[in-house]
Design an enzyme around this catalytic site. Structure first.
Site, short mmCIF file in Angstrom:
data_model
loop_
_atom_site.label_atom_id
_atom_site.label_comp_id
_atom_site.label_asym_id
_atom_site.label_seq_id
_atom_site.Cartn_x
_atom_site.Cartn_y
_atom_site.Cartn_z
N PHE A 159 0.85 -1.18 0.00
CA PHE A 159 0.00 0.00 0.00
C PHE A 159 0.89 1.23 0.00
O PHE A 159 2.09 1.14 0.26
CB PHE A 159 -0.90 -0.02 1.25
CG PHE A 159 -2.38 0.00 0.94
CD1 PHE A 159 -2.98 -1.04 0.27
CD2 PHE A 159 -3.17 1.07 1.34
CE1 PHE A 159 -4.34 -1.04 -0.01
CE2 PHE A 159 -4.54 1.09 1.08
CZ PHE A 159 -5.12 0.04 0.41
N GLN A 178 -7.91 14.73 2.98
CA GLN A 178 -7.26 13.85 2.01
C GLN A 178 -8.09 13.71 0.74
O GLN A 178 -9.29 13.43 0.81
CB GLN A 178 -7.06 12.47 2.62
CG GLN A 178 -6.46 11.48 1.65
CD GLN A 178 -5.85 10.29 2.36
OE1 GLN A 178 -6.53 9.32 2.65
NE2 GLN A 178 -4.58 10.38 2.67
N LEU A 205 -15.10 5.27 -4.81
CA LEU A 205 -13.71 4.92 -4.52
C LEU A 205 -13.23 3.69 -5.28
O LEU A 205 -13.92 2.70 -5.39
CB LEU A 205 -13.58 4.64 -3.01
CG LEU A 205 -12.23 4.11 -2.51
CD1 LEU A 205 -11.16 5.18 -2.61
CD2 LEU A 205 -12.36 3.62 -1.08
N HIS A 214 -11.83 12.41 0.31
CA HIS A 214 -11.96 11.06 0.85
C HIS A 214 -11.95 11.01 2.37
O HIS A 214 -12.67 10.22 2.96
CB HIS A 214 -10.79 10.23 0.30
CG HIS A 214 -10.80 8.80 0.70
ND1 HIS A 214 -11.87 7.96 0.46
CD2 HIS A 214 -9.86 8.03 1.33
CE1 HIS A 214 -11.59 6.74 0.91
NE2 HIS A 214 -10.39 6.76 1.46
N GLU A 229 -6.65 1.92 -3.29
CA GLU A 229 -5.21 1.99 -3.52
C GLU A 229 -4.63 0.59 -3.69
O GLU A 229 -3.55 0.40 -4.25
CB GLU A 229 -4.59 2.66 -2.28
CG GLU A 229 -3.14 3.02 -2.37
CD GLU A 229 -2.77 3.92 -1.19
OE1 GLU A 229 -3.27 5.06 -1.13
OE2 GLU A 229 -1.99 3.48 -0.34
N ARG A 236 -2.91 11.09 5.85
CA ARG A 236 -3.06 9.72 6.33
C ARG A 236 -2.52 8.72 5.32
O ARG A 236 -2.67 8.90 4.12
CB ARG A 236 -4.55 9.42 6.57
CG ARG A 236 -4.83 7.98 6.91
CD ARG A 236 -6.27 7.75 7.32
NE ARG A 236 -7.23 7.82 6.25
CZ ARG A 236 -7.43 6.87 5.33
NH1 ARG A 236 -6.69 5.77 5.34
NH2 ARG A 236 -8.36 7.01 4.41
N ARG A 284 -0.73 9.45 -0.64
CA ARG A 284 -1.90 9.89 -1.39
C ARG A 284 -1.86 11.38 -1.74
O ARG A 284 -2.26 11.77 -2.83
CB ARG A 284 -3.17 9.60 -0.60
CG ARG A 284 -3.49 8.13 -0.59
CD ARG A 284 -4.73 7.85 0.22
NE ARG A 284 -4.98 6.41 0.17
CZ ARG A 284 -5.90 5.80 0.91
NH1 ARG A 284 -6.66 6.49 1.74
NH2 ARG A 284 -6.07 4.50 0.81
#
Lengths: 587, 240
Positions: free
Chosen positions: A119, A241, A253, A354, A256, A399, A287
């Protein structure tokens, strides 16, 4: 007017992952707990989380929670509190194992252990060892699997779930703390005062302040709105974010995890542009950075469409088996909402609002914090906040992906443990005066009695447009100052708006009006703090102040409803490990 | 993304507000698709609500994963948020999910549905002490949960099932039975015998007549009939 009162050891407002985890901790210990949820709990927005939950289990390769802590701090652009990220990352493995024992259907490795994927922003050996595989996943439906598992465990623990109850406002206690909450049974319209030794806010995010968001309709910042009206501060509200991959034009969405499994972004020339912006982490950079890179591509005319308004997410090269076993939900969403089958075609995506990094300031037990007149931190008696509505702060200015599912269960659990311990020590039931109980109904009464005025719908649409235009991925003082003025005018108009439908049974028009009060508090705080912070850090990126300035701005900033702000130091004192050094991020 | 051609929709919606209506009625709305911001039926309902905020329906995620907006659309149960306008005719009739008491407009009382879900004991049961780390499960064992755990509890299946309409308190219904099978088949659950005993009566499972409406309407593409057949087989084996 007197309304019914019910007393509990703890009242938890919000039935998502954080609230249900806290409830489980307390109900499991035999405490009298009520979970209030404005939707049936499994409809809470945790259900939409896809990619996974970070924990240094080391199932794929050696891992260490200290590396996870380092990544979290670097991802936060040095603004996360080190005592809080230490607590979160250290407790992550145990918390994940507990979820597994509860039955969460994690994907598996050949040896039977939990599958972990790569991630964004996750590295090994303090950034030196390449990309880490730390994100525990249940295919690409991890949030759904988690939320249903937690709800199921709450059934087993016989927790009191007040499903489809709406929390209106906090009731203050005589000693200046919080004594409970005024809530409406949505099915009957009845208003009740829930008195509790501990009130735990777990109301989730507020992405609905923006026009385009991955968030559900229900993400309206009810907890932070209530806190502000109770005279308590929020913190770091400029930090929003933008997820790099929301489906263009829809906002839904795309995890990721697609990039974690090997997918990547393309511009209109078919170039994998993240290699240019971030030679090391590429598409798995943080991000905020990936979203800015995509925005730059679009601004410079390398986006797709006549308006250069989106980019492409390619994953067909992963092959049918990987897509069908690890990303089945993504395939379904892409087909439904973008009309493309990712087995063959790339998905049109765009950075989309988000997640709210800011929120109600708390310590790592979840206790809400305010700032007194001398500028000192003060714990708010009787009030906790956990999950996205809180600012612990484990995310700082940005984040990391898959740290939010972790945040909700670690701090849901932590708050439950802390409240449980305090109940054992003997916590008194806080007492509220008649005036305090009445004060918490003023806003509701205003909506119930005003007969003439503007509609909620119009004001809400205008607010969301201002936020989208003036407080997006890139910001600029020149547009933010008038943006704030527009919001202040909208807030004034909202004070005089009116409801046409005043019926009692499932009157969603009433709840949307109450929600808009909360959204407006959040939007205004965001605008004020975004104007105030004259630097660029994490998700807050200003054309007019492009650099990070630690000498002036390495701090949290609390904000009250009247716009008053107070600085709070970033915690640089973890309890066990050596403090992490503040430094510039590398790409 | 191509713009759908402009269409004039005639949307007929079931209305009932217990505060003022003696009985339910159908209300008709004209909607020009050019005013619809989105491609789904839920977006049509939003246009209607701008003019008529009294229309009540549940909604949350708007992407087919929270299960809030189940309703009966032209005679078939589905989620408004993933039902495409292009797939619907110009005349659209929307009613609440059938078989459950209507509270207001498209909002039904789901408590009976949830009670049946709880009767399936939808939580992992294992009386062995938990290990320090995860319980091991092979990818093959885990794969058995696919097609079962993804249920979103929207109730489209159970409320399309005649057996559930006739015996909503005795027959568990497809959604609950899907969860029963999800835990029966989980290699980490060791309460199989107790679970089967609890399911073993003339109604809970055996009222399923394999009509397969549940399979037809499931917005997640799940197959409760298959899960019910698997439970039946276990029960029959258990009995012999």
């Amino acid at each position: 007017m007197s309304i019914p009162e019910i007393a509990f050891d703890a009242v938890i407002i919000g039935g998502g992952g954080a609230g249900l985890r806290a409830s489980l901790q307390l109900a499991g210990a035999g405490r009298k707990v009520a979970v209030l949820s404005k939707v049936f709990p499994t409809r809470s927005h945790t259900v939409a989380a896809q990619g996974g939950i970070n924990a240094a289990l080391g199932n794929m390769e050696d891992d260490d929670w200290r590396w996870h802590m380092y990544d979290t701090f670097m991802g936060s652009d040095s603004m996360a509190d080190q005592d809080a990220i230490e607590y979160m990352c250290k407790n992550a493995p145990q918390t994940v194992y507990e979820l597994e024992h509860m039955g969460l259907p994690f994907s598996r490795l050949e040896n039977g252990r939990i599958y972990q994927r790569a991630f964004g922003g996750q590295t090994r050996d303090f950034g030196k060892g390449g990309i880490a595989h730390r994100t525990c996943a249940a295919a690409d439906r991890t949030g759904h699997a988690m939320l249903h598992t937690l709800y199921q465990q709450n059934i087993k623990a016989k927790a009191n779930i007040f499903s489809e109850w709406y929390a209106v406002d906090l009731v203050k206690s005589r000693n200046g703390g919080i004594a409970g909450v005024i809530a409406i049974n949505m099915e009957t319209g009845e208003t009740v005062y829930l008195n509790a030794k501990a009130t735990i806010l777990a109301t989730g995010g507020a992405g609905r302040i923006y026009e385009s968001t991955t968030n559900a309709f229900t993400n309206t910042g009810d907890g932070p709105g209530m806190a502000m009206r109770a005279g308590l501060p929020l913190q770091d509200m400029e930090m929003w974010q933008f997820h790099p991959t929301g489906i263009a034009g829809v906002g839904v969405l795309i995890t990721e995890g697609v990039r974690g499994e090997g997918g990547y972004l393309l511009n209109k020339d078919g170039e994998r542009y993240m290699e240019r912006y971030s030679p090391q982490l590429k598409d798995l950079d943080c991000r905020d950075f990936v979203s800015r890179s995509s925005m730059m591509e679009m601004r410079e005319g390398r986006g797709l469409g006549p308006k250069s308004d989106h980019v492409l997410l390619k994953l067909d090269h992963l092959g049918e088996e990987i897509i069908n076993t690890r990303l089945p939900g993504i395939r379904e969403l892409a087909k439904t909402f973008a009309g493309v089958d990712p087995l063959r075609d790339p998905i049109p995506v765009v950075p989309t609002c988000h997640y709210m990094m800011g929120g109600i300031p708390t310590n790592y037990h979840g206790q809400a914090i305010t700032v007194d007149n001398d500028g000192k931190d003060k714990i708010v008696d009787g009030l906790y906040a956990i999950g996205e509505c809180a600012c612990v702060s484990v995310h700082g200015a940005n984040r990391l992906g898959a740290n939010s599912l972790l945040d909700i269960v670690v701090f849901g659990r932590a708050s439950g443990i802390h409240v449980g311990e305090r109940l054992v020590e003997g916590l008194d039931m806080p007492v509220a005066s008649r005036d305090d109980i009445d004060a918490a109904q003023v806003r509701l009464n205003r909506w119930n009695t005003t007969t003439d005025g503007e509609s909620v719908e119009v004001i809400r649409a205008e607010m969301r447009k201002v936020m989208q235009e003036d407080f997006g991925v890139f910001r600029d003082g020149e547009s933010m100052a008038p943006g704030l003025k527009k919001l202040e005018a909208l807030q004034e108009r909202l004070q005089h708006a009116a409801l046409k439908d005043k019926s009692e049974v499932f009157n969603f028009a009433r709840f949307e009006a109450l929600e808009l009060d909360n959204l407006m508090e959040i939007a205004l705080s965001t605008a004020r703090q975004a104007n105030h912070r004259t630097e660029s850090r994490g998700a807050h990126s200003r054309f007019d102040c492009p650099d990070r300035d630690d000498s002036k701005w390495l701090k949290h900033i609390a904000i009250f409803a009247d716009g008053r702000m107070a600085d709070r130091a970033v915690n640089m004192k973890p309890n066990e490990v050596e403090p992490l050094q503040v430094k510039e991020r590398e790409h | 993304m191509t713009e759908a051609q402009a269409r004039k929709l005639k949307v007929s919606v079931y209305r009932y507000n217990p505060d003022k209506d003696n009985k339910p009625y159908m209300q008709s709305y004209d909607v020009d698709t050019q005013l619809v911001n989105g491609q789904m039926l839920l977006d049509v309902l939003h246009v209607i609500r701008v003019d008529d905020p009294t229309l009540g329906f549940r909604q949350s995620c708007r992407e087919g994963v929270c299960g809030s907006d189940g309703m009966n659309i032209n005679g078939k149960n589905g989620l408004a948020c993933v039902t495409k306008i292009v797939d619907l005719p110009n005349k659209i009739t929307i009613r609440p999910l059938p078989g459950l008491p209507v509270v207001r407009d498209l909002i039904v009382d789901m408590s009976q549905f949830y009670r049946q879900y709880e009767k399936a004991e939808p939580y992992l049961q294992n009386d062995q002490p938990a290990p320090a780390k995860e319980r091991l499960q092979s990818p093959e064992e885990r794969a058995k949960l696919d097609g079962l755990y993804e249920c979103i509890l929207c109730a489209c299946c159970s409320t399309s099932c005649p057996s559930f309409w006739w015996n909503p308190d005795k027959f568990l219904g497809p959604a609950a039975l899907l969860q029963a099978e999800r835990f029966l088949i989980d290699s980490r659950d060791n309460a199989t015998e107790e679970r089967l005993t609890a399911l073993d009566d003339a109604y809970k499972v055996f009222r399923c007549r394999s009509i397969m409406n549940c399979v037809d309407v499931c917005p997640k593409g799940l197959n409760p009939t298959k899960a019910i057949a698997a439970i039946r087989e276990k029960l029959i084996q258990e009995g012999t």
